[in-house]
Motif scaffolding. Structure first.
Motif, PDB file in Angstrom:
ATOM      1  N   HIS A  45       0.808  -1.221   0.000  1.00  0.00           N
ATOM      2  CA  HIS A  45       0.000   0.000   0.000  1.00  0.00           C
ATOM      3  C   HIS A  45       0.843   1.274   0.000  1.00  0.00           C
ATOM      4  N   ARG A  46       1.810   1.360   0.901  1.00  0.00           N
ATOM      5  CA  ARG A  46       2.554   2.606   1.079  1.00  0.00           C
ATOM      6  C   ARG A  46       3.778   2.675   0.171  1.00  0.00           C
ATOM      7  N   LEU A  47       4.217   3.900  -0.162  1.00  0.00           N
ATOM      8  CA  LEU A  47       5.488   4.052  -0.856  1.00  0.00           C
ATOM      9  C   LEU A  47       6.597   3.416  -0.022  1.00  0.00           C
ATOM     10  N   PRO A  48       7.517   2.688  -0.655  1.00  0.00           N
ATOM     11  CA  PRO A  48       8.644   2.133   0.101  1.00  0.00           C
ATOM     12  C   PRO A  48       9.444   3.262   0.761  1.00  0.00           C
ATOM     13  N   GLU A  49       9.970   3.000   1.939  1.00  0.00           N
ATOM     14  CA  GLU A  49      10.751   4.019   2.660  1.00  0.00           C
ATOM     15  C   GLU A  49      12.174   3.531   2.899  1.00  0.00           C
ATOM     16  N   TRP A 220      12.739   4.847  -4.852  1.00  0.00           N
ATOM     17  CA  TRP A 220      11.858   3.676  -4.899  1.00  0.00           C
ATOM     18  C   TRP A 220      12.312   2.639  -5.926  1.00  0.00           C
ATOM     19  N   GLY A 224       7.950  -2.349  -2.198  1.00  0.00           N
ATOM     20  CA  GLY A 224       7.779  -2.568  -0.762  1.00  0.00           C
ATOM     21  C   GLY A 224       7.819  -4.050  -0.388  1.00  0.00           C
TER      22      GLY A 224
ATOM     23  N   GLY B   6       9.516   9.108   3.792  1.00  0.00           N
ATOM     24  CA  GLY B   6       9.888   9.366   5.162  1.00  0.00           C
ATOM     25  C   GLY B   6       9.213  10.596   5.754  1.00  0.00           C
ATOM     26  N   VAL B  29      -2.428   8.707  -2.624  1.00  0.00           N
ATOM     27  CA  VAL B  29      -2.687   7.272  -2.765  1.00  0.00           C
ATOM     28  C   VAL B  29      -4.022   6.938  -2.098  1.00  0.00           C
ATOM     29  N   ALA B  33      -6.931   0.098  -0.360  1.00  0.00           N
ATOM     30  CA  ALA B  33      -6.057  -0.650  -1.269  1.00  0.00           C
ATOM     31  C   ALA B  33      -6.767  -1.860  -1.849  1.00  0.00           C
ATOM     32  N   GLY B 194      -4.310   1.924  -4.759  1.00  0.00           N
ATOM     33  CA  GLY B 194      -3.716   1.969  -3.424  1.00  0.00           C
ATOM     34  C   GLY B 194      -2.537   1.016  -3.299  1.00  0.00           C
ATOM     35  N   MET B 195      -1.719   0.931  -4.361  1.00  0.00           N
ATOM     36  CA  MET B 195      -0.597  -0.019  -4.392  1.00  0.00           C
ATOM     37  C   MET B 195       0.712   0.708  -4.687  1.00  0.00           C
ATOM     38  N   ALA B 196       0.968   1.770  -3.931  1.00  0.00           N
ATOM     39  CA  ALA B 196       2.183   2.560  -4.172  1.00  0.00           C
ATOM     40  C   ALA B 196       3.440   1.750  -3.915  1.00  0.00           C
ATOM     41  N   GLY B 197       3.339   0.746  -3.039  1.00  0.00           N
ATOM     42  CA  GLY B 197       4.495  -0.079  -2.721  1.00  0.00           C
ATOM     43  C   GLY B 197       4.871  -1.043  -3.825  1.00  0.00           C
ATOM     44  N   ALA B 198       3.933  -1.282  -4.768  1.00  0.00           N
ATOM     45  CA  ALA B 198       4.190  -2.257  -5.835  1.00  0.00           C
ATOM     46  C   ALA B 198       5.166  -1.729  -6.877  1.00  0.00           C
ATOM     47  N   ARG B 199       5.295  -0.380  -6.985  1.00  0.00           N
ATOM     48  CA  ARG B 199       6.139   0.250  -8.014  1.00  0.00           C
ATOM     49  C   ARG B 199       5.774  -0.273  -9.395  1.00  0.00           C
TER      50      ARG B 199
END
Lengths: 326, 326
Positions: A45-49, A220, A224, B6, B29, B33, B194-199
């Motif tokens: 769900h969240r942007l990788p950090e 990124w 994630g 961050g 976002v 998700a 809602g999948m910002a972590g998927a890139r």
């Protein structure tokens, strides 16, 4: 771009054997994948950090401080040549072909050399690129060269950069090189951990180089879920220790099987064996007709065998070899 | 590289409020998700293959044929400027700042212009870059401009490329543009799904441009797990239809809440609302002290509010706004 992927799919179509009937030994990826746990929904769900636990895990695993996570060694291979003005670049050959391709694409003057010649003539180049252990031959860059080179560089002698691709280095954990002035080390999570789909690797180098590389690759670079899974794999030292022992046994067994069949390996790592043979193309064809896919190299003429995933498939390989090399 | 990520971690440290106590409305976002199912072990294990079902799913979802999967819109934003010789580039402003940054970094001459001026002066540039709907203002590129531009291009008039970042376009599925000569459309899976972590994202353009971009980005741009999850999300039309209705309701509700507090939105999408205010910085600070994180813009002075994830947090936002804007 060099041709990649889909080898198994194309072999299935070409030889008329359904994909799930093949024994695929065409990669150097471990057949025993680290068991990825369920991924938390937040990782998707969240942007990788950058502030997660990945970098600490990598520092502990590789035993060095300055590391940049990259989307597989391939991302670093493509980005590094874009960080230099036109340079004279010596690249190990035979070896993973993407290195020479990437330096050429970026406009550099590339010379391909075998290990001994590359070491002897390193001072002629701005950049030398090793793969150690080499894919497919298993050769390693001599420690004496790296030590001599450290002294030479203090006098600002060439080469300026020494790139060492250690993508297959994990099976001997104590053998990872340490980055020194001008050394750029590439590490892959795909091979030893059997996680080629994760697209994850690390570059170890001096901070200024890592900053430039980060700027080139952008934010990124890893997803994630990949950051989450890889951080855990790198911390799982019990699995790593057991797997190193297992891969050593299995690669020794594979070597014996090949030798008994008359294909004594000339080199390799604990993840593959490298067998030069004057009719490698004919053997490749005979194996493929029987549903065994290996990797064929033309110059020099050789086959690379990855590890069979289990005893049954190992036995199958042995009997197919006995059939075609009676 | 611009500063990213961050933000929540830094706000937690700066304001002394634990991370899990924040209402984070600082991204665009979706808080809802798409529910990613368990990932098959093979997706982690094997190298990703272009021949999987991802591209067919994307073609059906976006309604166009020529698409390239990329590791998030960001990857395309950084790669496109490297495909051209030094050019004159007009970029929409205010807007997602990575566009102008990437074109400048690659050595191009960048002019920032608001929507009306960029449309009027497009013929002065080799490349024009729109974000549509724009982040953060919600403006859309006028259809009349795109039609006029198609005619102009038949006469080989400038601009040569029209880049349109449609990262927030999914909430109106019928509003996706169709790639025509010289148009390069960027789509993101991160926001609506809602999948910002998927890139993951896609570029729609003519085949020659996609070939050049693929060469620049290299093989295996997306991880195996991301390819698997995104292919399924793009096919889940029932979820997509229901989510579009839900986001429309919730963004309307958010707009009403902001308007009642004296912060009538000047624009937005179904994923965020954009509120210019002369003391946006003061409001940002007052919200943050109360554990509500939004996005602050300085030129012009404005706040962007993402959607609260549920009724309770929506009510909390309303009461915090009533407190600081009595």
């Amino acid at each position: 771009m060099l041709e990649h992927g889909g080898r198994l799919a194309r072999a299935a179509a070409h030889y008329g054997i359904p994909r799930d009937r093949w024994l695929d030994l065409s990669t150097g990826v471990s057949p025993h994948a680290w068991p990825v746990p369920a991924i938390p929904a937040e990782a998707w769900h969240r942007l990788p950090e950058d502030e997660d636990d990945l970098l600490d895990a990598a520092r502990a695993y590789y035993g060095c401080e300055h590391l940049l996570p990259v989307a597989g060694t391939q991302a670093a291979i493509q980005a590094l040549p874009r960080l230099r003005p036109r340079s004279r670049v010596g690249v190990l050959a035979p070896g993973y072909a993407e290195h020479a391709h990437a330096w050429r694409e970026a406009g550099h003057d590339v010379t391909l050399l075998p290990m001994e010649a590359l070491v002897a003539r390193a001072g002629e180049f701005d950049v030398v690129v090793f793969i150690s252990p080499n894919n497919p031959t298993g050769e390693r860059v001599p420690g004496a060269f790296l030590q001599h080179r450290s002294r030479a560089r203090a006098l600002e002698q060439k080469p300026d950069w020494v790139v060492v691709d250690e993508a297959f280095g994990d099976t001997r954990a104590d053998a990872f090189l340490q980055p020194r002035d001008g050394m750029i080390l590439l590490r892959s999570v795909g091979k030893f951990f059997g996680m080629a789909g994760a697209r994850a690797g690390f570059v170890a180098a001096w901070p200024g180089l890592l900053d430039a590389l980060r700027e080139q690759l952008g934010p990124w670079a890893l997803s994630g879920p990949t950051r989450y899974a890889v951080a855990r794999a790198l911390c799982d030292t019990a699995w790593q220790d057991a797997m190193r022992r297992r891969l050593k046994q299995e690669s020794t067994w594979l070597g014996s099987t090949l030798e008994r069949a008359g294909l004594k390996p000339a080199g390799g790592t604990d993840l593959f064996q490298y067998c030069p043979h004057p009719d490698a193309a004919g053997l490749f064809e005979a194996l493929a007709r029987r549903g065994v896919l290996v990797r064929l190299f033309n110059e020099p003429s050789a086959l690379r065998f990855g590890l069979p995933p289990d005893d049954v498939s190992h036995g199958h390989l042995a009997s197919v070899l006995a059939e075609i090399l009676p």
